[in-house]
Write a protein that holds these residues in place. Sequence first.
Motif, mmCIF file in Angstrom:
data_model
loop_
_atom_site.group_PDB
_atom_site.id
_atom_site.type_symbol
_atom_site.label_atom_id
_atom_site.label_comp_id
_atom_site.label_asym_id
_atom_site.label_seq_id
_atom_site.Cartn_x
_atom_site.Cartn_y
_atom_site.Cartn_z
ATOM 1 N N TRP A 21 -16.614 65.326 -5.336
ATOM 2 C CA TRP A 21 -17.464 64.164 -5.127
ATOM 3 C C TRP A 21 -18.919 64.582 -5.184
ATOM 4 O O TRP A 21 -19.253 65.751 -5.059
ATOM 5 C CB TRP A 21 -17.141 63.431 -3.832
ATOM 6 C CG TRP A 21 -17.443 64.157 -2.565
ATOM 7 C CD1 TRP A 21 -16.627 65.011 -1.886
ATOM 8 C CD2 TRP A 21 -18.651 64.098 -1.804
ATOM 9 N NE1 TRP A 21 -17.242 65.478 -0.765
ATOM 10 C CE2 TRP A 21 -18.496 64.934 -0.677
ATOM 11 C CE3 TRP A 21 -19.850 63.417 -1.969
ATOM 12 C CZ2 TRP A 21 -19.488 65.100 0.269
ATOM 13 C CZ3 TRP A 21 -20.842 63.584 -1.023
ATOM 14 C CH2 TRP A 21 -20.654 64.411 0.079
ATOM 15 N N CYS A 25 -24.015 57.642 -7.616
ATOM 16 C CA CYS A 25 -23.052 56.583 -7.914
ATOM 17 C C CYS A 25 -22.864 56.397 -9.418
ATOM 18 O O CYS A 25 -22.142 55.506 -9.840
ATOM 19 C CB CYS A 25 -23.504 55.275 -7.276
ATOM 20 S SG CYS A 25 -23.455 55.312 -5.473
ATOM 21 N N THR A 55 -12.634 57.552 -11.370
ATOM 22 C CA THR A 55 -13.680 57.653 -10.355
ATOM 23 C C THR A 55 -13.505 56.525 -9.358
ATOM 24 O O THR A 55 -12.964 55.464 -9.685
ATOM 25 C CB THR A 55 -15.093 57.559 -10.972
ATOM 26 O OG1 THR A 55 -15.236 56.298 -11.622
ATOM 27 C CG2 THR A 55 -15.339 58.664 -11.966
ATOM 28 N N LEU A 57 -15.840 54.745 -5.983
ATOM 29 C CA LEU A 57 -17.011 54.787 -5.127
ATOM 30 C C LEU A 57 -16.573 55.166 -3.721
ATOM 31 O O LEU A 57 -15.514 54.747 -3.252
ATOM 32 C CB LEU A 57 -17.732 53.445 -5.124
ATOM 33 C CG LEU A 57 -18.365 53.049 -6.459
ATOM 34 C CD1 LEU A 57 -19.007 51.673 -6.346
ATOM 35 C CD2 LEU A 57 -19.389 54.070 -6.908
ATOM 36 N N LYS A 64 -19.661 59.049 -5.219
ATOM 37 C CA LYS A 64 -18.390 58.752 -5.867
ATOM 38 C C LYS A 64 -17.472 59.955 -5.774
ATOM 39 O O LYS A 64 -17.909 61.072 -5.526
ATOM 40 C CB LYS A 64 -18.624 58.432 -7.340
ATOM 41 C CG LYS A 64 -19.178 59.649 -8.083
ATOM 42 C CD LYS A 64 -19.381 59.377 -9.535
ATOM 43 C CE LYS A 64 -20.024 60.545 -10.232
ATOM 44 N NZ LYS A 64 -21.318 60.962 -9.752
#
Length: 72
Positions: A21, A25, A55, A57, A64
């Motif tokens: 991650w 975004c 992906t 969020l 993300k």
Amino acid sequence: MCSGFRYSRAATSFPPAPHTWSATCTVPEPRQAAPGDESGRGLTLVAALADAWGTELREGGIGKTVWFELAC
């Protein structure tokens, strides 16, 4: 995965788990890297080798998660 290690502000385990991650975004997309590029191949490799990837969020709207699945 290099981008996940390079740009993530999170602690990342090694060997890599099947996700990473980052605090951005921006949704990543595979791209064609030029021969002299030092980056830009990771997601292309994931897309070619994984059975599924995507992906999501993160909760709270910060960043993300990029994940992948491999069939055994």
